[in-house]
Design a protein around this motif. Sequence first.
Motif, PDB file in Angstrom:
ATOM      1  N   GLY A   1      -5.559  16.829  12.718  1.00 47.06           N
ATOM      2  CA  GLY A   1      -5.506  15.373  12.640  1.00 47.06           C
ATOM      3  C   GLY A   1      -4.265  14.846  11.953  1.00 47.06           C
ATOM      4  N   ARG A   2      -3.236  15.671  11.889  1.00 44.00           N
ATOM      5  CA  ARG A   2      -2.015  15.308  11.158  1.00 44.00           C
ATOM      6  C   ARG A   2      -1.380  14.025  11.677  1.00 44.00           C
ATOM      7  N   ALA A   3      -1.356  13.852  13.001  1.00 41.49           N
ATOM      8  CA  ALA A   3      -0.666  12.702  13.582  1.00 41.49           C
ATOM      9  C   ALA A   3      -1.319  11.378  13.208  1.00 41.49           C
ATOM     10  N   SER A   4      -2.640  11.412  13.004  1.00 42.07           N
ATOM     11  CA  SER A   4      -3.359  10.170  12.689  1.00 42.07           C
ATOM     12  C   SER A   4      -3.764  10.068  11.230  1.00 42.07           C
ATOM     13  N   ALA A   5      -3.348  11.035  10.420  1.00 40.84           N
ATOM     14  CA  ALA A   5      -3.729  11.020   8.998  1.00 40.84           C
ATOM     15  C   ALA A   5      -3.078   9.846   8.278  1.00 40.84           C
ATOM     16  N   GLN A   6      -3.713   9.423   7.214  1.00 38.75           N
ATOM     17  CA  GLN A   6      -3.164   8.317   6.427  1.00 38.75           C
ATOM     18  C   GLN A   6      -1.818   8.700   5.820  1.00 38.75           C
ATOM     19  N   ALA A   7      -0.930   7.724   5.790  1.00 38.00           N
ATOM     20  CA  ALA A   7       0.372   7.911   5.157  1.00 38.00           C
ATOM     21  C   ALA A   7       0.327   7.338   3.740  1.00 38.00           C
ATOM     22  N   THR A   8       1.198   7.864   2.893  1.00 36.04           N
ATOM     23  CA  THR A   8       1.337   7.345   1.534  1.00 36.04           C
ATOM     24  C   THR A   8       2.656   6.596   1.447  1.00 36.04           C
ATOM     25  N   VAL A   9       2.578   5.296   1.189  1.00 36.45           N
ATOM     26  CA  VAL A   9       3.768   4.466   0.996  1.00 36.45           C
ATOM     27  C   VAL A   9       3.942   4.269  -0.509  1.00 36.45           C
ATOM     28  N   ALA A  10       5.097   4.650  -1.025  1.00 36.67           N
ATOM     29  CA  ALA A  10       5.345   4.562  -2.467  1.00 36.67           C
ATOM     30  C   ALA A  10       6.629   3.784  -2.733  1.00 36.67           C
ATOM     31  N   TRP A  11       6.673   3.096  -3.862  1.00 38.82           N
ATOM     32  CA  TRP A  11       7.851   2.324  -4.254  1.00 38.82           C
ATOM     33  C   TRP A  11       7.792   2.067  -5.757  1.00 38.82           C
ATOM     34  N   SER A  12       8.861   1.553  -6.311  1.00 35.96           N
ATOM     35  CA  SER A  12       8.916   1.216  -7.739  1.00 35.96           C
ATOM     36  C   SER A  12       8.904  -0.293  -7.903  1.00 35.96           C
ATOM     37  N   GLU A  13       8.157  -0.756  -8.883  1.00 38.79           N
ATOM     38  CA  GLU A  13       8.061  -2.205  -9.133  1.00 38.79           C
ATOM     39  C   GLU A  13       7.733  -2.430 -10.595  1.00 38.79           C
ATOM     40  N   GLU A  14       8.530  -3.287 -11.245  1.00 38.79           N
ATOM     41  CA  GLU A  14       8.341  -3.625 -12.648  1.00 38.79           C
ATOM     42  C   GLU A  14       8.305  -2.374 -13.522  1.00 38.79           C
ATOM     43  N   GLY A  15       9.172  -1.419 -13.177  1.00 42.61           N
ATOM     44  CA  GLY A  15       9.291  -0.199 -13.975  1.00 42.61           C
ATOM     45  C   GLY A  15       8.197   0.823 -13.759  1.00 42.61           C
ATOM     46  N   GLU A  16       7.333   0.604 -12.774  1.00 39.04           N
ATOM     47  CA  GLU A  16       6.240   1.541 -12.513  1.00 39.04           C
ATOM     48  C   GLU A  16       6.312   2.056 -11.077  1.00 39.04           C
ATOM     49  N   ARG A  17       5.844   3.276 -10.893  1.00 35.45           N
ATOM     50  CA  ARG A  17       5.757   3.865  -9.559  1.00 35.45           C
ATOM     51  C   ARG A  17       4.408   3.498  -8.966  1.00 35.45           C
ATOM     52  N   ARG A  18       4.424   2.887  -7.792  1.00 29.29           N
ATOM     53  CA  ARG A  18       3.187   2.461  -7.145  1.00 29.29           C
ATOM     54  C   ARG A  18       3.097   3.078  -5.762  1.00 29.29           C
ATOM     55  N   GLU A  19       1.872   3.245  -5.294  1.00 29.04           N
ATOM     56  CA  GLU A  19       1.691   3.812  -3.957  1.00 29.04           C
ATOM     57  C   GLU A  19       0.408   3.297  -3.327  1.00 29.04           C
ATOM     58  N   VAL A  20       0.414   3.324  -1.987  1.00 30.70           N
ATOM     59  CA  VAL A  20      -0.736   2.890  -1.193  1.00 30.70           C
ATOM     60  C   VAL A  20      -0.942   3.900  -0.074  1.00 30.70           C
ATOM     61  N   ARG A  21      -2.196   4.310   0.144  1.00 29.93           N
ATOM     62  CA  ARG A  21      -2.526   5.148   1.294  1.00 29.93           C
ATOM     63  C   ARG A  21      -3.021   4.247   2.414  1.00 29.93           C
ATOM     64  N   THR A  22      -2.442   4.416   3.595  1.00 33.07           N
ATOM     65  CA  THR A  22      -2.740   3.494   4.679  1.00 33.07           C
ATOM     66  C   THR A  22      -2.583   4.150   6.045  1.00 33.07           C
ATOM     67  N   GLU A  23      -3.320   3.643   7.007  1.00 34.32           N
ATOM     68  CA  GLU A  23      -3.170   4.090   8.392  1.00 34.32           C
ATOM     69  C   GLU A  23      -2.117   3.264   9.115  1.00 34.32           C
ATOM     70  N   GLU A  24      -1.586   2.233   8.439  1.00 32.48           N
ATOM     71  CA  GLU A  24      -0.578   1.354   9.038  1.00 32.48           C
ATOM     72  C   GLU A  24       0.634   1.240   8.118  1.00 32.48           C
ATOM     73  N   PRO A  25       1.395   2.308   7.966  1.00 34.95           N
ATOM     74  CA  PRO A  25       2.529   2.275   7.029  1.00 34.95           C
ATOM     75  C   PRO A  25       3.600   1.260   7.413  1.00 34.95           C
ATOM     76  N   THR A  26       3.794   1.038   8.710  1.00 30.32           N
ATOM     77  CA  THR A  26       4.803   0.065   9.135  1.00 30.32           C
ATOM     78  C   THR A  26       4.446  -1.333   8.646  1.00 30.32           C
ATOM     79  N   ARG A  27       3.155  -1.672   8.743  1.00 33.97           N
ATOM     80  CA  ARG A  27       2.711  -2.982   8.260  1.00 33.97           C
ATOM     81  C   ARG A  27       2.918  -3.089   6.746  1.00 33.97           C
ATOM     82  N   THR A  28       2.594  -2.024   6.033  1.00 35.77           N
ATOM     83  CA  THR A  28       2.759  -2.034   4.579  1.00 35.77           C
ATOM     84  C   THR A  28       4.221  -2.219   4.190  1.00 35.77           C
TER      85      THR A  28
END
Length: 288
Positions: A220-247
């Motif tokens: 199920g690798r192709a449809s598995a959730q992606a992890t989108v990560a970024w830095s904001e206000e000095g903290e590392r944040r991330e979101v797991r999503t099935e729609e990374p492009t939207r995120t």
Amino acid sequence: MSGTVIEVEGLTKRYGDNDAVAGIDLSVPRGEVFSFLGPNGAGKTTTVEILEGFRTRTGGSARVLGRDPGTAGADWRARIGIVWQKETMVPKLPVRDVVRHFAGYYPLAHDPDEVVEMVGLAEKAKAMPDSLSGGQRRRLDVALGIIGRPELLFLDEPTTGFDPRARREFWELIQGLAREGTTIVLTTHYLEEAEFLADRVCVIAAGRIRALDTPASLGGRASAQATVAWSEEGERREVRTEEPTRTVAELSARFPGEIPELSVHRPTLEEIYLGMIEDAHVPEETAV
């Protein structure tokens, strides 16, 4: 010629109380590059040796090039090629003469000079095998594996010990053989090798098939959730999503320029594979 090169149903191999192969079903069509993956003791080597006709099975059925490999004769064996994990023992002759010597074992062999050229050893044709580098010696092994014009080629851990450049050159050689229509069965511990070469990957653990799919879709690798990560206000944040492009689009609207330290990660083949075999470790002394 049949469109199916390998057909296996309910294949088993037992050693005492140990089921090295515990009921395998699979089919390999003509022209496919098919890769076995699995930990030590998973049963992949036993399975391949049964398909090659070098090991008897306990139960089930196996057809390779339309024949039972357990009873097929020399005419069938001339239709397959094998590149062993260990280097082939060769006579003390120059490369060209070694290939010519092995060509004499086959009724419809390639022209030895063409094979030496095909595997990239033309400049070493007059050299002795023991003077070749590791990568060049492996190319000689491939030359000996394909000299008989095999319809089916088995590759057993073909790039063990290669440096990255030699491994990539070897992959290109194997891709060329596949483009010419040779069916290839590859056994490897290198996940990137299977991902680069194979049309389909079969993960074996504890004598059973855990998954069989394309490298991109395995587990199920192709449809598995992606992890989108970024830095904001000095903290590392991330979101797991099935729609990374939207995120990512939503993040772009929040930041005036580049999204700080943006990364998008889907599960790698290695991560999927390790998850499949984590409960299937076999002690080294029982590995087959």
